[in-house]
Design a protein around this motif. Sequence first.
Motif, PDB file in Angstrom:
ATOM      1  N   MET A   1     -10.369 -13.925  -9.103  1.00  0.00           N
ATOM      2  CA  MET A   1      -9.784 -12.587  -9.055  1.00  0.00           C
ATOM      3  C   MET A   1      -9.237 -12.223 -10.425  1.00  0.00           C
ATOM      4  SD  MET A   1      -6.800 -11.166  -6.521  1.00  0.00           S
ATOM      5  CE  MET A   1      -6.570  -9.401  -6.299  1.00  0.00           C
ATOM      6  N   GLU A   2      -9.587 -11.042 -10.920  1.00  0.00           N
ATOM      7  CA  GLU A   2      -9.130 -10.604 -12.233  1.00  0.00           C
ATOM      8  C   GLU A   2      -7.618 -10.328 -12.212  1.00  0.00           C
ATOM      9  OE1 GLU A   2     -10.881 -10.378 -15.004  1.00  0.00           O
ATOM     10  OE2 GLU A   2     -12.714 -11.039 -14.006  1.00  0.00           O
ATOM     11  N   PRO A   3      -6.906 -10.750 -13.274  1.00  0.00           N
ATOM     12  CA  PRO A   3      -5.452 -10.501 -13.307  1.00  0.00           C
ATOM     13  C   PRO A   3      -5.082  -9.035 -13.157  1.00  0.00           C
ATOM     14  CG  PRO A   3      -6.056 -12.113 -14.972  1.00  0.00           C
ATOM     15  CD  PRO A   3      -7.347 -11.599 -14.396  1.00  0.00           C
ATOM     16  N   ILE A   4      -5.872  -8.122 -13.740  1.00  0.00           N
ATOM     17  CA  ILE A   4      -5.539  -6.699 -13.632  1.00  0.00           C
ATOM     18  C   ILE A   4      -5.694  -6.222 -12.189  1.00  0.00           C
ATOM     19  CG2 ILE A   4      -7.890  -5.977 -14.213  1.00  0.00           C
ATOM     20  CD1 ILE A   4      -4.546  -4.176 -15.027  1.00  0.00           C
ATOM     21  N   HIS A   5      -6.679  -6.769 -11.466  1.00  0.00           N
ATOM     22  CA  HIS A   5      -6.824  -6.436 -10.046  1.00  0.00           C
ATOM     23  C   HIS A   5      -5.604  -6.928  -9.264  1.00  0.00           C
ATOM     24  CE1 HIS A   5     -11.537  -6.386 -10.371  1.00  0.00           C
ATOM     25  NE2 HIS A   5     -10.941  -5.512 -11.170  1.00  0.00           N
ATOM     26  N   ALA A   6      -5.189  -8.147  -9.583  1.00  0.00           N
ATOM     27  CA  ALA A   6      -4.016  -8.711  -8.901  1.00  0.00           C
ATOM     28  C   ALA A   6      -2.781  -7.863  -9.161  1.00  0.00           C
ATOM     29  CB  ALA A   6      -3.783 -10.144  -9.373  1.00  0.00           C
ATOM     30  N   PHE A   7      -2.605  -7.423 -10.395  1.00  0.00           N
ATOM     31  CA  PHE A   7      -1.439  -6.611 -10.753  1.00  0.00           C
ATOM     32  C   PHE A   7      -1.435  -5.291  -9.989  1.00  0.00           C
ATOM     33  CE2 PHE A   7       0.699  -3.376 -13.264  1.00  0.00           C
ATOM     34  CZ  PHE A   7       1.892  -3.993 -13.589  1.00  0.00           C
ATOM     35  N   ILE A   8      -2.572  -4.598  -9.985  1.00  0.00           N
ATOM     36  CA  ILE A   8      -2.644  -3.289  -9.326  1.00  0.00           C
ATOM     37  C   ILE A   8      -2.423  -3.422  -7.827  1.00  0.00           C
ATOM     38  CG2 ILE A   8      -4.188  -1.381  -8.738  1.00  0.00           C
ATOM     39  CD1 ILE A   8      -5.444  -1.753 -11.544  1.00  0.00           C
ATOM     40  N   LEU A   9      -3.072  -4.399  -7.202  1.00  0.00           N
ATOM     41  CA  LEU A   9      -2.918  -4.578  -5.757  1.00  0.00           C
ATOM     42  C   LEU A   9      -1.496  -5.000  -5.384  1.00  0.00           C
ATOM     43  CD1 LEU A   9      -6.304  -6.320  -4.881  1.00  0.00           C
ATOM     44  CD2 LEU A   9      -5.579  -4.017  -4.225  1.00  0.00           C
ATOM     45  N   ALA A  10      -0.854  -5.785  -6.254  1.00  0.00           N
ATOM     46  CA  ALA A  10       0.531  -6.188  -5.987  1.00  0.00           C
ATOM     47  C   ALA A  10       1.469  -4.994  -6.079  1.00  0.00           C
ATOM     48  CB  ALA A  10       0.957  -7.281  -6.971  1.00  0.00           C
ATOM     49  N   VAL A  11       1.236  -4.115  -7.037  1.00  0.00           N
ATOM     50  CA  VAL A  11       2.042  -2.893  -7.139  1.00  0.00           C
ATOM     51  C   VAL A  11       1.831  -2.027  -5.896  1.00  0.00           C
ATOM     52  CG1 VAL A  11       2.335  -0.719  -8.384  1.00  0.00           C
ATOM     53  CG2 VAL A  11       2.111  -2.857  -9.654  1.00  0.00           C
ATOM     54  N   VAL A  12       0.573  -1.887  -5.483  1.00  0.00           N
ATOM     55  CA  VAL A  12       0.256  -1.098  -4.286  1.00  0.00           C
ATOM     56  C   VAL A  12       0.969  -1.662  -3.066  1.00  0.00           C
ATOM     57  CG1 VAL A  12      -1.600  -0.461  -2.693  1.00  0.00           C
ATOM     58  CG2 VAL A  12      -1.943  -0.245  -5.156  1.00  0.00           C
ATOM     59  N   GLN A  13       0.873  -2.988  -2.865  1.00  0.00           N
ATOM     60  CA  GLN A  13       1.532  -3.615  -1.728  1.00  0.00           C
ATOM     61  C   GLN A  13       3.043  -3.427  -1.775  1.00  0.00           C
ATOM     62  OE1 GLN A  13       1.047  -5.102   1.106  1.00  0.00           O
ATOM     63  NE2 GLN A  13       3.091  -5.982   1.394  1.00  0.00           N
ATOM     64  N   GLY A  14       3.644  -3.682  -2.943  1.00  0.00           N
ATOM     65  CA  GLY A  14       5.091  -3.584  -3.063  1.00  0.00           C
ATOM     66  C   GLY A  14       5.611  -2.197  -2.777  1.00  0.00           C
ATOM     67  N   ILE A  15       4.887  -1.182  -3.235  1.00  0.00           N
ATOM     68  CA  ILE A  15       5.329   0.197  -3.035  1.00  0.00           C
ATOM     69  C   ILE A  15       5.085   0.650  -1.599  1.00  0.00           C
ATOM     70  CG2 ILE A  15       4.835   2.601  -3.649  1.00  0.00           C
ATOM     71  CD1 ILE A  15       4.340   1.658  -6.505  1.00  0.00           C
ATOM     72  N   THR A  16       3.901   0.371  -1.086  1.00  0.00           N
ATOM     73  CA  THR A  16       3.524   0.955   0.207  1.00  0.00           C
ATOM     74  C   THR A  16       4.081   0.207   1.410  1.00  0.00           C
ATOM     75  OG1 THR A  16       1.431  -0.286   0.203  1.00  0.00           O
ATOM     76  CG2 THR A  16       1.409   1.939  -0.751  1.00  0.00           C
ATOM     77  N   GLU A  17       4.539  -1.040   1.236  1.00  0.00           N
ATOM     78  CA  GLU A  17       5.062  -1.804   2.376  1.00  0.00           C
ATOM     79  C   GLU A  17       6.259  -1.115   3.012  1.00  0.00           C
ATOM     80  OE1 GLU A  17       5.356  -4.288   5.313  1.00  0.00           O
ATOM     81  OE2 GLU A  17       3.861  -4.752   3.776  1.00  0.00           O
ATOM     82  N   PHE A  18       7.097  -0.472   2.212  1.00  0.00           N
ATOM     83  CA  PHE A  18       8.343   0.080   2.740  1.00  0.00           C
ATOM     84  C   PHE A  18       8.373   1.605   2.742  1.00  0.00           C
ATOM     85  CE2 PHE A  18       9.246  -4.179   1.123  1.00  0.00           C
ATOM     86  CZ  PHE A  18       9.688  -4.768   2.295  1.00  0.00           C
ATOM     87  N   LEU A  19       7.340   2.238   2.210  1.00  0.00           N
ATOM     88  CA  LEU A  19       7.203   3.680   2.355  1.00  0.00           C
ATOM     89  C   LEU A  19       6.402   3.978   3.615  1.00  0.00           C
ATOM     90  CD1 LEU A  19       6.343   4.881  -1.283  1.00  0.00           C
ATOM     91  CD2 LEU A  19       8.585   4.758  -0.172  1.00  0.00           C
ATOM     92  N   PRO A  20       6.612   5.139   4.219  1.00  0.00           N
ATOM     93  CA  PRO A  20       5.910   5.450   5.473  1.00  0.00           C
ATOM     94  C   PRO A  20       4.484   5.949   5.250  1.00  0.00           C
ATOM     95  CG  PRO A  20       7.393   7.231   4.914  1.00  0.00           C
ATOM     96  CD  PRO A  20       7.628   6.165   3.885  1.00  0.00           C
ATOM     97  N   ILE A  21       3.691   5.165   4.489  1.00  0.00           N
ATOM     98  CA  ILE A  21       2.334   5.612   4.148  1.00  0.00           C
ATOM     99  C   ILE A  21       1.277   4.535   4.396  1.00  0.00           C
ATOM    100  CG2 ILE A  21       3.074   7.359   2.494  1.00  0.00           C
ATOM    101  CD1 ILE A  21       2.539   5.367   0.254  1.00  0.00           C
ATOM    102  N   SER A  22       1.635   3.372   4.941  1.00  0.00           N
ATOM    103  CA  SER A  22       0.720   2.309   5.358  1.00  0.00           C
ATOM    104  C   SER A  22       0.221   1.442   4.212  1.00  0.00           C
ATOM    105  CB  SER A  22      -0.482   2.879   6.121  1.00  0.00           C
ATOM    106  OG  SER A  22      -1.326   1.811   6.539  1.00  0.00           O
ATOM    107  N   SER A  23       0.791   0.265   4.103  1.00  0.00           N
ATOM    108  CA  SER A  23       0.355  -0.694   3.084  1.00  0.00           C
ATOM    109  C   SER A  23      -1.021  -1.256   3.411  1.00  0.00           C
ATOM    110  CB  SER A  23       1.369  -1.838   2.959  1.00  0.00           C
ATOM    111  OG  SER A  23       1.476  -2.562   4.178  1.00  0.00           O
ATOM    112  N   SER A  24      -1.290  -1.539   4.694  1.00  0.00           N
ATOM    113  CA  SER A  24      -2.586  -2.107   5.058  1.00  0.00           C
ATOM    114  C   SER A  24      -3.723  -1.158   4.701  1.00  0.00           C
ATOM    115  CB  SER A  24      -2.624  -2.441   6.556  1.00  0.00           C
ATOM    116  OG  SER A  24      -2.443  -1.272   7.342  1.00  0.00           O
ATOM    117  N   ALA A  25      -3.497   0.135   4.909  1.00  0.00           N
ATOM    118  CA  ALA A  25      -4.521   1.114   4.560  1.00  0.00           C
ATOM    119  C   ALA A  25      -4.814   1.097   3.069  1.00  0.00           C
ATOM    120  CB  ALA A  25      -4.074   2.510   4.986  1.00  0.00           C
ATOM    121  N   HIS A  26      -3.785   1.047   2.263  1.00  0.00           N
ATOM    122  CA  HIS A  26      -3.984   1.095   0.820  1.00  0.00           C
ATOM    123  C   HIS A  26      -4.618  -0.188   0.285  1.00  0.00           C
ATOM    124  CE1 HIS A  26      -1.369   4.589   1.247  1.00  0.00           C
ATOM    125  NE2 HIS A  26      -1.744   4.950   0.032  1.00  0.00           N
ATOM    126  N   LEU A  27      -4.299  -1.326   0.881  1.00  0.00           N
ATOM    127  CA  LEU A  27      -4.926  -2.573   0.446  1.00  0.00           C
ATOM    128  C   LEU A  27      -6.399  -2.630   0.851  1.00  0.00           C
ATOM    129  CD1 LEU A  27      -2.161  -5.261   1.061  1.00  0.00           C
ATOM    130  CD2 LEU A  27      -2.920  -4.294  -1.111  1.00  0.00           C
TER     131      LEU A  27
END
Length: 266
Positions: A1-27
């Motif tokens: 897995m490319e580090p930049i992919h890991a960084f972007i997906l981790a940011v997506v997970q961290g932000i969307t987990e607690f906002l009412p917009i669905s983390s699973s959908a974004h991942l």
Amino acid sequence: MEPIHAFILAVVQGITEFLPISSSAHLILVPEFFGWPDQGLAFDVAVHVGSLLAVVLFLRKELALIVPAWLAGWQRLSWDTNGQLGWLVVLATIPVGLVGFLGESWIEGNLRSPMVIAAGSAFFGGLLWVSDRGASTNTKKFSDLTWKTALMVGLAQAFALIPGTSRSGVTMTALLAMGYDRATTAKFSFLLAVPTIALPGLLKANDLVQAEQGVDWMPLAIGIVVSAVAALLCMRWFISVIERIGMLPFVLYRFGLSAILLWVFL
């Protein structure tokens, strides 16, 4: 897995987990849009560990009261207010645990599609909008939580297994509809995230150990650290925003995401 992919997906997970917009959908959607390979089980575990660390740190004062009080209550089979709040968290976690245990394989095999995400994002976004419209006059707080409230929130939370629903979104929708103020809905939703993230995370970690596959530790380290930082910053920002302007920005985002998915995939 490319580090930049890991960084972007981790940011997506961290932000969307607690906002009412669905983390699973974004991942699901981010790799789909960019044509990235599946991030794999190990990375999913890593970003959820990061989110769990963030919520425990954010709620450290509350958890320092709730957890000892809940454990101490077993000695005399009597629980004070903080111990009872612990029981409400347990009660609200049972429905999603049962549904996840019984239906996870079917959900994973049948509902991880852009069209399901589009429908879930729009439908549950609409429910969030309706429940939030009168929330500025809601007066119920933590002291008003009851076992009936917890059970209703728990039943609502079970729908979060559908991609596009949003665990935080559906729990806050239920609480707002029952008259709880926005800050209370957010904090109780964050509390429910502790067992809801921890229990599936342990099961996935067990699956990972049993798989006996080689592990690339760099993406995992990035996933844990970045998702934790993103989630912590997001929770602080989110509470300040909803107290001032409510849920409308997140509802509009959900409607916009649904429209884009329908345009791209229909």
